[in-house]
Scaffold this motif. Structure first.
Motif, short mmCIF file in Angstrom:
data_model
loop_
_atom_site.label_atom_id
_atom_site.label_comp_id
_atom_site.label_asym_id
_atom_site.label_seq_id
_atom_site.Cartn_x
_atom_site.Cartn_y
_atom_site.Cartn_z
N HIS A 48 48.80 19.31 38.54
CA HIS A 48 47.35 19.26 38.76
C HIS A 48 46.89 20.45 39.59
CE1 HIS A 48 47.06 17.73 42.99
NE2 HIS A 48 48.19 17.10 42.72
N LEU A 49 45.69 20.93 39.25
CA LEU A 49 45.14 22.15 39.83
C LEU A 49 44.24 21.88 41.03
CD1 LEU A 49 45.15 25.23 39.38
CD2 LEU A 49 43.26 24.92 37.77
N ASP A 50 43.73 20.68 41.17
CA ASP A 50 42.74 20.38 42.19
C ASP A 50 43.38 19.96 43.51
OD1 ASP A 50 43.56 18.03 40.73
OD2 ASP A 50 42.03 16.91 41.81
N MET B 78 41.20 16.96 38.38
CA MET B 78 40.79 15.70 38.98
C MET B 78 41.92 14.68 39.14
SD MET B 78 36.98 15.10 37.40
CE MET B 78 35.72 16.39 37.51
N GLU B 79 43.13 15.17 39.39
CA GLU B 79 44.20 14.23 39.74
C GLU B 79 43.86 13.49 41.01
OE1 GLU B 79 48.02 13.05 41.83
OE2 GLU B 79 46.39 14.37 42.47
N GLY C 219 41.92 13.76 34.74
CA GLY C 219 42.23 14.75 33.71
C GLY C 219 43.39 14.33 32.82
N SER C 220 44.45 13.80 33.40
CA SER C 220 45.60 13.40 32.59
C SER C 220 45.29 12.16 31.76
CB SER C 220 46.83 13.18 33.47
OG SER C 220 46.57 12.26 34.51
N ARG C 221 44.48 11.27 32.29
CA ARG C 221 44.09 10.09 31.50
C ARG C 221 43.30 10.52 30.27
NH1 ARG C 221 41.50 6.77 36.36
NH2 ARG C 221 40.55 5.52 34.69
N PHE C 222 42.47 11.55 30.42
CA PHE C 222 41.76 12.08 29.27
C PHE C 222 42.73 12.76 28.30
CE2 PHE C 222 39.94 15.85 27.23
CZ PHE C 222 38.95 15.27 26.45
N ALA C 223 43.69 13.52 28.84
CA ALA C 223 44.59 14.30 28.00
C ALA C 223 45.39 13.43 27.04
CB ALA C 223 45.53 15.13 28.87
N ARG D 149 51.80 7.78 41.57
CA ARG D 149 50.83 8.59 42.29
C ARG D 149 50.69 10.03 41.77
NH1 ARG D 149 52.11 8.00 48.51
NH2 ARG D 149 50.85 9.89 48.47
N SER D 150 50.90 10.24 40.48
CA SER D 150 50.58 11.54 39.91
C SER D 150 50.38 11.40 38.41
CB SER D 150 51.66 12.58 40.23
OG SER D 150 51.16 13.90 39.99
N ASP D 151 50.20 12.53 37.73
CA ASP D 151 49.73 12.53 36.36
C ASP D 151 50.73 11.97 35.35
OD1 ASP D 151 47.07 13.80 36.63
OD2 ASP D 151 48.25 15.45 37.45
N HIS D 152 52.01 11.90 35.69
CA HIS D 152 52.98 11.29 34.77
C HIS D 152 52.62 9.83 34.47
CE1 HIS D 152 54.15 10.02 38.74
NE2 HIS D 152 54.89 9.06 38.20
N ALA D 153 51.96 9.16 35.43
CA ALA D 153 51.62 7.74 35.25
C ALA D 153 50.68 7.54 34.06
CB ALA D 153 51.01 7.17 36.52
N ALA D 154 49.80 8.51 33.82
CA ALA D 154 48.91 8.39 32.66
C ALA D 154 49.71 8.40 31.36
CB ALA D 154 47.88 9.52 32.67
N PHE D 155 50.79 9.18 31.34
CA PHE D 155 51.65 9.24 30.15
C PHE D 155 52.45 7.95 30.03
CE2 PHE D 155 50.30 13.50 30.75
CZ PHE D 155 50.39 14.13 29.52
#
Length: 347
Positions: free
Chosen positions: A119-121, A162-163, A169-173, A285-291
Motif C-alpha cells: 500500500h502506498l498511503d 487507502m489501506e 483499494g485492495s477490496r476494490f481490486a 491487518r493488511s491488503d492480503h486479507a482482501a484476497f
C-alpha cells in the motif's frame, strides 16, 4: 528457466542478490517518506508518490495502469495517527475516491498471475518509512529484478490506495469489474523494513501464545528479538511460505524467518472467525486479507508493525530507521519465490 528447486533456487537467489541495490531502496524510501501520503488528507503527496512509482516502473520496463475507484458506504477505519484521539477506530465512509496502480510486463500472456502488492498511503501526520514506503520500495526493486530475468514469471504488481482507511483499494481490486486474468496467489509486503536486534524488542499480542503456541515459542526462544520477518500464510499458501523461507535463508544477508499458519479457511468464513477471535484478527491487518476474503490464496510478509516498531503511525517513522541491506534481501527472496511459485500446490 527450469523449475528444479533443489538446484536452481539458490543460484537464482545469488544472481538476484548480485543485482539488488540497498542504496536504490534507500533512495526510494527517502523520496516517498519525506512527507505523509493520503488521498483524503495529503492528495498532492499521493500524486507525487504515484508519479515516482510510475517513473521507476517505466525505467524498469513495466507498463502501469492507473485504476481509479469511487466507492460509497464502505465500512473501514479512520487514518488518524496514534497520538490523536480515537486512533484507527472503525468508520463508515460515505464516499471515497482513489486509485490503485497495477503494473505488468509488456507482452503479457494468459498464464495465471501472482500478485505482489504494497500500500502506498500513510496515516495522517506520519511519513511512513516502514509503513509502508519499505513495502513500496521493495516492490519497485522486485520489478527491477524480475524484469531483468530472461524468462520473467507471470507476475502483477499492485500499489494499493487507502489501506489505512480499511483496505479500501485492495477490496476494490479483487472485485474490479472486468478483471479476467486468474490470480494464482498473492504476496503482501507490509511494514517490512524495520528490524530490532536487542532482546525484548519483539512484543506479542494478547492471547497470541494460546492461539499460536509454536510461533510464540519461536519468538521467546530467540529472546524476543525483533530481528525476523514474519510470514503469515494459510493452508493454501503453506508451500509458498516454505519456499520464501528457503529463499530468505539463501539471501545475503540471510534473513531470520518465523512462519505462522492462520488456521482459518479462505473466503468469508475466515473473515467471520477473525471477528470473533481478537488474536487472529491481527493477521488481517493488511491488503492480503482482501484476497483471503475473496477466496484467493495469499501470504503476508511483515516486521509486525507496532509489536516491534515504536515509530509505528508516528512522525518518527522516518527513512533513517530502515535496514536497507535486509530490505534488499527481502526483495530478492520475494522475487525468487514468485519465479518458482508452486502452481496448484496447497499443502
Amino acid at each position: 528457466m527450469p523449475l528444479d528447486l533443489a538446484s536452481d533456487l539458490p543460484a537464482l537467489v545469488r544472481e538476484l542478490t548480485r543485482r539488488a541495490d540497498p542504496l536504490r531502496l534507500r533512495q526510494d524510501v527517502e523520496y516517498l517518506a519525506d512527507r505523509p501520503r493520503s488521498r483524503t488528507r495529503a492528495p498532492e503527496a499521493m500524486l507525487r508518490a504515484e508519479a515516482h512509482v510510475r517513473s521507476e516502473l517505466a525505467a524498469a520496463g513495466w507498463r502501469t495502469e492507473r485504476q481509479p475507484f469511487d466507492v460509497r458506504w464502505r465500512l473501514g477505519s479512520t487514518d488518524r495517527h496514534r497520538d490523536q484521539p480515537r486512533a484507527l477506530t472503525p468508520r463508515l465512509h460515505r464516499r471515497l475516491t482513489g486509485a490503485n496502480l497495477v503494473a505488468g510486463l509488456p507482452g503479457g500472456d494468459d498464464r495465471r498471475t501472482v500478485v505482489v502488492g504494497a500500500h502506498l498511503d500513510t496515516v495522517a501526520g506520519c511519513p511512513g518509512a516502514d509503513d509502508n514506503a519499505s513495502g513500496v520500495a521493495a516492490l519497485l526493486e522486485i520489478a527491477r529484478l524480475v524484469g531483468g530475468l530472461p524468462e520473467p514469471p507471470a507476475i502483477t504488481l499492485m500499489f494499493f490506495d487507502m489501506e489505512e482507511l480499511g483496505l479500501i483499494g485492495s477490496r476494490f481490486a479483487v472485485r474490479r469489474p472486468g478483471r479476467t486474468r486468474q490470480v494464482a496467489g498473492m504476496i503482501c509486503l507490509e511494514s517490512v523494513g524495520f528490524f530490532a536486534n536487542e532482546p525484548g524488542t519483539q512484543l506479542l499480542p494478547a492471547g497470541f501464545g494460546a492461539v499460536f503456541p509454536r510461533a510464540a515459542a519461536a519468538v521467546r526462544s530467540a529472546g524476543q528479538r525483533g530481528d525476523f520477518t514474519l510470514v503469515v500464510h494459510r493452508r493454501s499458501t503453506q508451500t509458498a511460505a516454505r519456499l520464501w523461507r528457503r529463499a530468505a535463508s539463501a539471501a545475503e544477508p540471510p534473513l531470520a524467518v518465523i512462519t505462522l499458519r492462520d488456521p482459518r479457511p479462505d473466503g468469508r468464513l475466515g473473515a467471520l472467525i477473525g471477528l470473533a477471535v481478537p488474536a487472529v484478527s491481527h493477521l488481517d491487518r493488511s491488503d492480503h486479507a482482501a484476497f483471503w476474503n475473496a477466496g484467493i490464496p495469499a501470504l503476508m510478509l511483515t516486521g509486525t508493525a507496532n509489536f516491534r516498531n515504536r515509530n509505528y503511525h508516528r512522525p518518527t517513522d522516518t527513512p533513517d530507521t530502515i535496514d536497507y541491506r535486509r530490505l534488499a534481501a527481502l526483495a530478492v527472496a520475494t522475487a525468487a519465490t514468485v519465479t518458482f511459485w508452486p502452481v496448484g500446490v496447497t499443502g
